[in-house]
Design an enzyme around this catalytic site. Structure first.
Site, PDB file in Angstrom:
ATOM      1  N   ASP A 221      -3.921  -8.638 -20.238  1.00 53.82           N
ATOM      2  CA  ASP A 221      -3.007  -7.644 -20.789  1.00 53.82           C
ATOM      3  C   ASP A 221      -2.814  -6.530 -19.770  1.00 53.82           C
ATOM      4  O   ASP A 221      -3.789  -6.000 -19.232  1.00 53.82           O
ATOM      5  CB  ASP A 221      -3.559  -7.056 -22.095  1.00 53.82           C
TER       6      ASP A 221
ATOM      7  N   ASP B 119      11.691  -9.140  25.580  1.00 56.16           N
ATOM      8  CA  ASP B 119      10.311  -8.745  25.297  1.00 56.16           C
ATOM      9  C   ASP B 119      10.350  -7.813  24.084  1.00 56.16           C
ATOM     10  O   ASP B 119      10.985  -6.747  24.149  1.00 56.16           O
ATOM     11  CB  ASP B 119       9.769  -8.017  26.538  1.00 56.16           C
ATOM     12  N   PHE B 120       9.696  -8.213  23.004  1.00 49.73           N
ATOM     13  CA  PHE B 120       9.872  -7.402  21.792  1.00 49.73           C
ATOM     14  C   PHE B 120       9.197  -6.029  21.861  1.00 49.73           C
ATOM     15  O   PHE B 120       9.402  -5.185  21.005  1.00 49.73           O
ATOM     16  CB  PHE B 120       9.556  -8.155  20.495  1.00 49.73           C
TER      17      PHE B 120
ATOM     18  N   ARG C 116       2.520 -15.178  12.532  1.00 51.96           N
ATOM     19  CA  ARG C 116       1.382 -15.295  13.457  1.00 51.96           C
ATOM     20  C   ARG C 116       1.576 -14.448  14.704  1.00 51.96           C
ATOM     21  O   ARG C 116       1.314 -14.882  15.817  1.00 51.96           O
ATOM     22  CB  ARG C 116       1.178 -16.763  13.866  1.00 51.96           C
TER      23      ARG C 116
HETATM   24  C1  LIG Z   1       3.979  -2.943 -14.299  1.00 48.95           C
HETATM   25  C2  LIG Z   1       4.502  -4.360 -14.280  1.00 48.95           C
HETATM   26  C3  LIG Z   1       4.299  -5.220 -15.343  1.00 48.95           C
HETATM   27  N1  LIG Z   1       4.797  -6.493 -15.322  1.00 48.95           N
HETATM   28  C4  LIG Z   1       4.620  -7.396 -16.460  1.00 48.95           C
HETATM   29  C5  LIG Z   1       3.336  -8.226 -16.431  1.00 48.95           C
HETATM   30  C6  LIG Z   1       3.208  -8.658 -17.879  1.00 48.95           C
HETATM   31  O1  LIG Z   1       3.898  -9.904 -18.020  1.00 48.95           O
HETATM   32  C7  LIG Z   1       3.937  -7.584 -18.652  1.00 48.95           C
HETATM   33  C8  LIG Z   1       2.998  -6.760 -19.496  1.00 48.95           C
HETATM   34  O2  LIG Z   1       2.911  -7.308 -20.773  1.00 48.95           O
HETATM   35  P1  LIG Z   1       1.656  -8.090 -21.321  1.00 48.95           P
HETATM   36  O3  LIG Z   1       1.598  -7.832 -22.781  1.00 48.95           O
HETATM   37  O4  LIG Z   1       0.444  -7.803 -20.513  1.00 48.95           O
HETATM   38  O5  LIG Z   1       2.027  -9.616 -21.050  1.00 48.95           O
HETATM   39  P2  LIG Z   1       3.228 -10.484 -21.662  1.00 48.95           P
HETATM   40  O6  LIG Z   1       3.690  -9.989 -22.982  1.00 48.95           O
HETATM   41  O7  LIG Z   1       4.317 -10.607 -20.655  1.00 48.95           O
HETATM   42  O8  LIG Z   1       2.545 -11.903 -21.838  1.00 48.95           O
HETATM   43  P3  LIG Z   1       1.338 -12.301 -22.860  1.00 48.95           P
HETATM   44  O9  LIG Z   1       1.148 -11.165 -23.843  1.00 48.95           O
HETATM   45  O10 LIG Z   1       1.812 -13.550 -23.538  1.00 48.95           O
HETATM   46  O11 LIG Z   1       0.164 -12.491 -22.006  1.00 48.95           O
HETATM   47  O12 LIG Z   1       4.543  -6.714 -17.686  1.00 48.95           O
HETATM   48  C9  LIG Z   1       5.507  -6.944 -14.222  1.00 48.95           C
HETATM   49  O13 LIG Z   1       5.951  -8.102 -14.205  1.00 48.95           O
HETATM   50  N2  LIG Z   1       5.674  -6.124 -13.143  1.00 48.95           N
HETATM   51  C10 LIG Z   1       5.221  -4.839 -13.117  1.00 48.95           C
HETATM   52  O14 LIG Z   1       5.425  -4.128 -12.101  1.00 48.95           O
END
Ligand SMILES: Cc1cn([C@H]2C[C@H](O)[C@@H](COP(=O)(O)OP(=O)(O)OP(=O)(O)O)O2)c(=O)[nH]c1=O
Length: 687
Positions: free
Chosen positions: A88, A580-581, A596
């Site tokens: 979460d 030459d970079f 690399r």
């Molecule tokens: C801050 C931030 C969060 N997130 C996303 C990650 C999580 O998927 C979501 C936070 O909600 P969550 O409740 O943690 O996850 P979810 O509802 O997507 O999935 P589930 O409950 O089924 O596990 O926010 C990003 O993708 N990028 C970001 O920068």
């Protein structure tokens, strides 16, 4: 390498990701984990006010998500997973916990509260390990942890915020932004694990797996503590609030006891008793000792490593912990319980084998180099089924020596042998050799193997001096002083140059596809591969991205030889510019590729190169960096750490170190990818 063997420990197990988050799915599958996705039905409605700290809320929610799936699967899916992973992610600012916005106004409220400020992103993770018992009951062992990453947003105007909100990106993301995509443009800096912000702290997760699978081994090492709850209100999700025997007791209540304020559900020393039993009486006497790598530990915050019973009416829960299993405090600190043995015990078979493999590693490498150099694999490809005498005649070597080499190659899995009626063994290539060791195989590593034999091997034979002096040993190894590794060692003769280019060509061909396909590059039309040598990587980029043209920029001495390496079919989207970079003007491009390159140069030179790239870039231009990324704790991968032993002027860095370096030149890290390949990759955007 710490991480991969850990992921591979899960091979063959039913691993379930209890999450619908596409980001978590992507992060874990990119790490090579095989798993099923069973989204959790747990409603994220815990009362936040009941938690002492925001991360406790995230951890508890992650735990409930994972447990819901672990309990549901045996009934609804008719199978019991081995491991369920729940997570979460929350954003916290000014004492508030921000989850996913419910609508655009909510997203606006969240994003404006983050504007111009540093905030924290916490991801709580729960790993539920399921142990199916004979009577069809399932014991659950729970490992929880969290990771915090600090993120600072730039000052954001209302116009910008609404434009971003209208893109639709914020809606399914904690805090209302996605750092991995458009939201990356709002970010001034990131301190900590980038992937943690995206939804899953992969590095911390692997460390936990490492602790579970690599440091706790046979059940003979395990000590079982049975905890009988003597009160009436025990429930399946009790947290072990009591430290193990010999360690001070906890004083503060656990997060779960706060989440479910049932006074009787929070075990205290008064309401449970425990006894300890050794699982094997033949085991030597063990003494449990506390070890902390980080000094003082908050002993009031014991949690985790608990085993839970599926049957909530059971009054007896068994808590199993290993004398080498780590305990993790609520602040994420790992404390190991180490075992002191009072009797001399036999070394473990696996340990002995590991040491022997390490001792013999150089012999295996040298056997491979020699067979490759003597063209054994090419010969057996064109004439499979030769015996040792016939091979010896063709490669102009002794029969005795050839027979030893062929047999060694069989033992290493590089050749197969069959016995003919006349008792003579005949030899053929294995698939491994056919793929990688033939001169003309598409993924031939022969050029790189020759470079290892002719250049790296002599350097490593002076390793002791290198370590003593902290300096490279090119003078001792090659009999001449050199100031510039490339000009003086690799390009000092036509033959050396071709050999080096062959090596770079073969490694780029093998690694190129994974790097070229690591990110969606459809927004870039022109790229410049700096130090792109023979163009092998550039061709992989044009193959993977039909709208992209790539200019290879390298030293004149290299570019003049590039036509020797042209692929058979090309549509002229790869061109070469000599220069030459460090000194010359860089060709204009939307995307610069550094594959690399940086690890070869000291900070000062890296600074010069990055400034030149930054000056050539306008806002929105990309920089794709590909290197071996060291683990953040520098414990692996050994490929990168062993390479550092050659004491080149450069150095190996972690993804965070590279990210910070690039940030100081105005680039923000948009994506980091640990490919399943020899090289990792990072895409950064100029702000
Ligand atoms: C801050 C931030 C969060 N997130 C996303 C990650 C999580 O998927 C979501 C936070 O909600 P969550 O409740 O943690 O996850 P979810 O509802 O997507 O999935 P589930 O409950 O089924 O596990 O926010 C990003 O993708 N990028 C970001 O920068």
């Amino acid at each position: 390498m710490v991480l991969n063997p850990v992921i591979s420990k899960l091979a063959g197990k039913l691993v379930v990701l209890a999450s619908a988050s596409p980001r978590r799915l992507e992060i874990l599958s990119n790490a090579g984990l095989r798993f099923e996705v069973v989204p959790s039905w747990f409603k994220e409605t815990l009362d936040k006010g009941l938690f002492k700290a925001p991360h406790e809320y995230a951890v508890e929610t992650a735990k409930q998500k994972a447990l819901e799936v672990a309990r549901r699967m045996p009934f609804k899916h008719l199978k019991t997973p081995d491991i369920v992973i729940g997570a979460d992610t929350i954003v916290t600012v000014d004492g508030m916990i921000l989850e996913k916005p419910v609508d655009k106004e909510d997203a606006y409220r969240m994003l404006s509260s983050l504007s111009g400020k540093e905030h924290s992103v916490f991801t709580g993770v729960a790993i539920v390990v399921c142990h199916e018992k004979e009577n069809e009951e399932v014991d659950y062992q729970l490992i929880e942890f969290y990771e915090e990453t600090k993120v600072k947003f730039a000052d954001l105007s209302d116009n910008m915020l609404w434009e971003y909100i209208n893109s639709g990106e914020p809606m399914d993301k904690a805090g209302g932004y996605g750092i991995q995509a458009l939201g990356g443009m709002l970010v001034e800096y990131v301190h900590g694990d980038f992937l943690n912000v995206v939804g899953f702290p992969l590095n911390h997760f692997c460390k936990q797996l490492d602790l579970i699978y690599n440091r706790c081994t046979s059940s003979a090492d395990q000590e079982i503590v049975s905890v009988r709850l003597s009160h009436n209100g025990s429930h399946a999700t009790s947290i072990l609030t009591q430290p193990p025997p010999g360690l001070p007791a906890q004083s503060s209540p656990s997060p779960s006891s706060k989440a479910k304020p049932n006074p009787s559900s929070s075990p205290t020393p008064a309401n449970y008793t425990h006894h300890t039993q050794n699982s094997s009486s033949a085991n030597p006497v063990h003494k449990v000792k506390r070890k902390s790598s980080e000094g003082e530990v908050d002993e009031s915050s014991w949690m985790l490593v608990n085993s839970l019973s599926k049957h909530t009416d059971d009054r007896e829960a068994e808590f199993i912990y290993n004398t080498t299993l780590p305990l993790v405090t609520s602040s994420g600190q790992v404390i190991e319980l180490s075992v002191t043995e009072h009797e001399d015990s036999e070394p473990k078979k696996d340990d002995l084998q590991r040491i022997i493999d390490l001792m013999d590693g150089f012999k295996a490498s040298k056997a491979l180099f020699t067979a490759s150099k003597m063209c054994v694999f090419d010969l057996l490809q064109s004439r499979p089924g030769l015996d040792a005498a016939q091979v010896a005649q063709e490669i102009k070597a002794s029969v005795k020596g050839t027979a030893c080499l062929l047999e060694a190659c069989v033992s290493l899995g590089l050749l197969t042998s069959k016995q003919r009626a006349c008792q003579k063994s005949v030899y053929e290539n294995t698939d491994l050799s056919s793929h990688f060791l033939l001169s003309d195989a598409p993924f031939s590593l022969r050029g790189y193997i020759q470079h290892c034999n002719d250049t790296v091997w002599p350097l490593f034979s002076h390793l002791e001096s290198a370590v003593r002096e902290g300096a490279n040993q090119r003078e001792k190894a090659f009999g001449k002083t050199s100031k510039d590794m490339f000009q003086d060692t690799f390009y000092n003769s036509q033959e050396a140059k071709l050999r080096f280019m062959n090596a770079m060509h073969s490694i780029a061909k093998v690694t190129g596809r994974a790097v070229a396909t690591a990110f969606d590059l459809s927004s870039f039309k022109t790229a410049c591969d700096l130090g792109g040598c023979t163009g092998a990587m550039a061709y992989e980029f044009t193959k993977a991205h039909p709208g992209l043209s790539v200019t290879v920029f390298d030293l004149p001495a290299v570019v003049e030889m590039s036509e020797h390496f042209l692929p058979l079919h090309t549509d002229n989207r790869v061109s070469f510019v000599a220069g030459d970079f460090f000194k010359d003007e860089l060709p204009k491009a939307d995307l610069y590729i550094l594959a690399r390159i940086l690890h070869d140069w000291p900070d000062e030179k890296v600074g010069i190169l990055l400034s030149k790239i930054a000056n050539a870039c306008t806002a929105g231009c990309g920089l794709l960096l590909s290197e071996i990324f060291l683990d953040e704790d520098r414990r692996g991968p050994s490929r990168g750490l062993l390479q550092a032993l050659s004491m080149s002027e450069g150095k190996q860095r972690s993804a965070t170190e590279y990210g910070l370096l690039l940030k100081s030149h105005g680039f923000i890290t948009a994506h980091v990818r640990h490919t399943d390949n020899l090289l990792d990759a990072m895409l950064c955007i100029k702000v």
